[in-house]
Scaffold this active site. Structure first.
Site, PDB file in Angstrom:
ATOM      1  N   LYS A  23       1.048  -1.369   0.188  1.00  0.00           N
ATOM      2  CA  LYS A  23       0.156  -0.320  -0.099  1.00  0.00           C
ATOM      3  C   LYS A  23       1.085   1.470   0.011  1.00  0.00           C
ATOM      4  CE  LYS A  23      -1.930   1.957   4.089  1.00  0.00           C
ATOM      5  NZ  LYS A  23      -1.920   3.254   4.355  1.00  0.00           N
ATOM      6  N   ASN A  24       1.660   1.119   0.985  1.00  0.00           N
ATOM      7  CA  ASN A  24       2.813   2.291   0.951  1.00  0.00           C
ATOM      8  C   ASN A  24       3.583   2.962  -0.092  1.00  0.00           C
ATOM      9  OD1 ASN A  24       1.304   2.826   3.266  1.00  0.00           O
ATOM     10  ND2 ASN A  24       3.052   2.649   5.038  1.00  0.00           N
ATOM     11  N   CYS A 117      -6.619   8.118   8.795  1.00  0.00           N
ATOM     12  CA  CYS A 117      -6.606   7.233  10.050  1.00  0.00           C
ATOM     13  C   CYS A 117      -6.104   8.610  11.392  1.00  0.00           C
ATOM     14  CB  CYS A 117      -5.273   6.460  10.071  1.00  0.00           C
ATOM     15  SG  CYS A 117      -6.073   4.531   9.368  1.00  0.00           S
ATOM     16  N   ARG A 122      -1.035  14.872  13.371  1.00  0.00           N
ATOM     17  CA  ARG A 122      -0.192  14.252  11.171  1.00  0.00           C
ATOM     18  C   ARG A 122      -0.215  15.423  11.253  1.00  0.00           C
ATOM     19  NH1 ARG A 122      -2.744   8.901   9.298  1.00  0.00           N
ATOM     20  NH2 ARG A 122      -0.126   8.643   8.338  1.00  0.00           N
ATOM     21  N   ASP A 306       3.439   0.785  12.502  1.00  0.00           N
ATOM     22  CA  ASP A 306       2.737   0.231  11.263  1.00  0.00           C
ATOM     23  C   ASP A 306       2.245  -1.813  11.669  1.00  0.00           C
ATOM     24  OD1 ASP A 306       1.845   2.088  10.433  1.00  0.00           O
ATOM     25  OD2 ASP A 306       2.442   1.484   8.212  1.00  0.00           O
ATOM     26  N   ARG A 398      -8.809   0.135   3.978  1.00  0.00           N
ATOM     27  CA  ARG A 398      -7.727   0.957   3.661  1.00  0.00           C
ATOM     28  C   ARG A 398      -6.566   0.671   3.098  1.00  0.00           C
ATOM     29  NH1 ARG A 398      -7.854   6.243   7.485  1.00  0.00           N
ATOM     30  NH2 ARG A 398      -9.802   7.351   6.076  1.00  0.00           N
TER      31      ARG A 398
HETATM   32  C1  UD1 Z   1       3.300   6.608   6.756  1.00  0.00           C
HETATM   33  C2  UD1 Z   1       2.886   5.952   6.769  1.00  0.00           C
HETATM   34  C3  UD1 Z   1       2.368   5.417   7.346  1.00  0.00           C
HETATM   35  C4  UD1 Z   1       3.393   4.846   8.372  1.00  0.00           C
HETATM   36  C5  UD1 Z   1       4.181   5.939   8.265  1.00  0.00           C
HETATM   37  C6  UD1 Z   1       4.956   6.351   9.583  1.00  0.00           C
HETATM   38  C7  UD1 Z   1       2.928   5.918   4.246  1.00  0.00           C
HETATM   39  C8  UD1 Z   1       1.216   6.515   3.010  1.00  0.00           C
HETATM   40  N1  UD1 Z   1       2.026   6.078   5.022  1.00  0.00           N
HETATM   41  O1  UD1 Z   1       2.971   8.150   6.854  1.00  0.00           O
HETATM   42  O2  UD1 Z   1       1.691   3.937   7.156  1.00  0.00           O
HETATM   43  O3  UD1 Z   1       2.706   4.606  10.235  1.00  0.00           O
HETATM   44  O4  UD1 Z   1       5.123   6.810   7.483  1.00  0.00           O
HETATM   45  O5  UD1 Z   1       5.975   4.597   8.791  1.00  0.00           O
HETATM   46  O6  UD1 Z   1       3.371   5.990   3.935  1.00  0.00           O
HETATM   47  N2  UD1 Z   1       5.456  14.383  10.750  1.00  0.00           N
HETATM   48  C9  UD1 Z   1       5.602  15.753  11.382  1.00  0.00           C
HETATM   49  N3  UD1 Z   1       5.403  16.484  10.246  1.00  0.00           N
HETATM   50  C10 UD1 Z   1       5.437  16.773   8.873  1.00  0.00           C
HETATM   51  C11 UD1 Z   1       5.137  15.213   8.873  1.00  0.00           C
HETATM   52  C12 UD1 Z   1       5.630  14.129   9.737  1.00  0.00           C
HETATM   53  O7  UD1 Z   1       5.517  15.632  12.983  1.00  0.00           O
HETATM   54  O8  UD1 Z   1       5.772  17.129   8.243  1.00  0.00           O
HETATM   55  C13 UD1 Z   1       5.626  13.200  12.023  1.00  0.00           C
HETATM   56  C14 UD1 Z   1       4.570  12.982  12.418  1.00  0.00           C
HETATM   57  O9  UD1 Z   1       3.640  13.226  13.124  1.00  0.00           O
HETATM   58  C15 UD1 Z   1       4.541  11.233  12.894  1.00  0.00           C
HETATM   59  C16 UD1 Z   1       6.012  10.798  12.323  1.00  0.00           C
HETATM   60  O10 UD1 Z   1       6.236  12.721  11.853  1.00  0.00           O
HETATM   61  O11 UD1 Z   1       4.315  11.535  14.122  1.00  0.00           O
HETATM   62  C17 UD1 Z   1       6.462   9.936  11.011  1.00  0.00           C
HETATM   63  O12 UD1 Z   1       5.166  10.908  10.284  1.00  0.00           O
HETATM   64  P1  UD1 Z   1       5.898  10.409   8.672  1.00  0.00           P
HETATM   65  O13 UD1 Z   1       6.789   9.434   8.537  1.00  0.00           O
HETATM   66  O14 UD1 Z   1       5.373  11.782   7.875  1.00  0.00           O
HETATM   67  O15 UD1 Z   1       4.155   9.205   8.299  1.00  0.00           O
HETATM   68  P2  UD1 Z   1       3.489   9.816   6.662  1.00  0.00           P
HETATM   69  O16 UD1 Z   1       4.703   9.467   5.676  1.00  0.00           O
HETATM   70  O17 UD1 Z   1       2.508   9.895   7.040  1.00  0.00           O
END
Ligand code: UD1
Length: 419
Positions: A23-24, A117, A122, A306, A398
């Site tokens: 998925k990711n 989710c 986030r 995850d 999802r």
């Molecule tokens: C992706 C994955 C998700 C997984 C996550 C962490 C996809 C589609 N989803 O989500 O399944 O759980 O990586 O491995 O690939 N953060 C900030 N600011 C930002 C971006 C992130 O503070 O601009 C924080 C988030 O709140 C979180 C952490 O960084 O605490 C990790 O987030 P991130 O790695 O960005 O996760 P996703 O890309 O949303």
């Protein structure tokens, strides 16, 4: 209300099961296609809700998609840049990847803040800061983000945290920007390597994915082509943890141990029998497993957030106690009250869940709060004595394609009740 899953628990799992595309891996690629001019064939795709939602957004951008078996055919010839509205971005968090990709292609984008989710705040500040460093002008107004990249320039970006999404967004944005862009402190997940491989196959010049630094040399345009998505390491891990919890003997075909080293190494401490091959993993559990003292979630290559809820279910019935620390998403313990309803003994203090293994779980009416918590409840239901009803199955849909059919094929008694 959504569908429900009805599980008659207590059966062990036996047989073979195949993992589909990640998925990711697929979601950022579905954003990356807006950079390409032509026809794309995406092999090893999967029919899950998040992919359907991304296809809906591509339709708005006049990109056609159709699937045949597990291949998704995409045509970007008539692409147009459109405002991506709130109703669409609320359905799938991965919509945010389109911000970087559309900026790369059209130098302008209007997009609503993403949904997804509810596992924490986030924010997307790292995405925005990175784009600003490259010269993108950004205005946030009434839930929308308006970006203008007419003055975008290649350069160097240092990420404050290795965010998966921000790394992917910036990679895509820089693909068509003249000169060399370097991203430091990036995420190293296998899905980032997958995105790099996809973009390079379509004509991009990216190197370094899988390390702390990614280098992108801008090219004039990307073309179409054929690409195969990597197997889903989280779905593979979910199957392995299900067998470890319920007992049995299952071979997960397509599971790559090199993408799941942290999980495999933890499972080896539980006294189950785990055999790793180049293209599959076999797990055999014929007795109650041992608890793992301390588990913490961290960015790849460490234990993934995850898989934390599914791992918590295993710990809840293992012999001993376990402290599980969640370091990535602050609201990822929503499973705990539901599991305790089923007889588990878990206490949460700040970011740590203290799990005392119990001998048995009992069936109950529970509700999925998000994708992975839902997967954890499915495992708990299959382990529990008696009947479990899981509501809010749309969250599970999802990220898992027909989860009830997959586990039924291994001997579980699990049925879907349509809304
Ligand atoms: C992706 C994955 C998700 C997984 C996550 C962490 C996809 C589609 N989803 O989500 O399944 O759980 O990586 O491995 O690939 N953060 C900030 N600011 C930002 C971006 C992130 O503070 O601009 C924080 C988030 O709140 C979180 C952490 O960084 O605490 C990790 O987030 P991130 O790695 O960005 O996760 P996703 O890309 O949303």
């Amino acid at each position: 209300m959504g569908d429900k899953l009805l599980i008659n628990g207590g059966r062990k799992l036996f047989g073979e099961i195949r993992v589909e595309g990640a998925k990711n891996g697929i979601l950022p690629i579905l954003a990356g296609v807006v950079l390409c001019d032509g026809e794309i064939e995406l092999e090893n795709c999967v029919d899950i809700l998040d992919v359907r939602c991304m296809r809906e957004i591509l339709k708005l951008l006049n990109i056609s998609t159709f699937d045949f078996g597990s291949t998704l055919y995409i045509n970007t010839k008539n692409i147009k840049n459109e405002k991506i509205t709130h109703d669409l971005t609320q359905k799938v968090r991965a919509s945010i990847f389109l911000m970087g990709a559309l900026l790369g292609r059209f130098r302008k984008v209007s997009i609503a803040f993403p949904g997804g989710c509810k596992i924490g705040a986030r924010p997307i500040d790292i995405h925005l800061k990175g784009l600003k460093t490259l010269g993108v002008k950004i205005v946030e107004r009434h839930g929308y983000i308006y970006c203008n990249a007419s003055d975008i320039k290649s350069g160097e970006v240092v990420l404050d945290f290795p965010s998966v999404g921000a790394t992917e967004s910036l990679m895509m944005c820089a693909c068509l920007v003249k000169g060399k862009t370097k991203l430091f402190g990036v995420a190293k997940e296998p899905e980032i390597v997958c995105l790099q491989d996809f973009l390079n196959k379509m004509g991009a010049k990216i190197s370094g994915a899988g390390t702390d630094c990614i280098e992108i040399v801008g090219v004039k345009k990307l073309h179409g082509g054929r690409f195969k998505v990597i197997p889903d390491r989280i779905v593979a891990g979910t199957y392995l943890l299900a067998v470890a919890t319920c007992g049995g003997d299952v071979t997960v075909k397509g599971a790559l141990a090199k993408h799941n080293e942290a999980l495999v190494s933890f499972l080896k401490q539980t006294a189950c029998k785990i055999d790793v091959f180049s293209d599959r993993i076999r797990l055999k559990a014929d007795k109650r497993l041992l608890s793992i003292d301390k588990i913490q979630t961290l960015p790849y290559p460490f234990f993934p957030t995850d898989l934390q809820p599914q791992m918590m279910v295993l710990q809840s019935v293992s012999e001993g106690s376990s402290a599980i620390q969640e370091n990535i998403f602050e609201s990822r313990f929503a499973l705990v009250p539901e599991l305790n309803k089923m007889g588990a003994n878990i206490v949460v203090k700040d970011r740590t869940a203290f799990v005392k293994g119990v001998e048995k779980l009992y069936g109950a009416d529970v509700s999925a709060s998000d994708l992975r918590a839902g997967a954890g409840l499915v495992i708990a239901g299959m382990k529990a004595e008696g009947y479990t009803t899981i509501s809010n199955v749309q969250y599970v849909d999802r990220g898992y394609e027909e989860i009830e059919k997959k586990f039924s094929s291994l001997g579980a008694d699990i049925k879907r009740k349509k809304d």
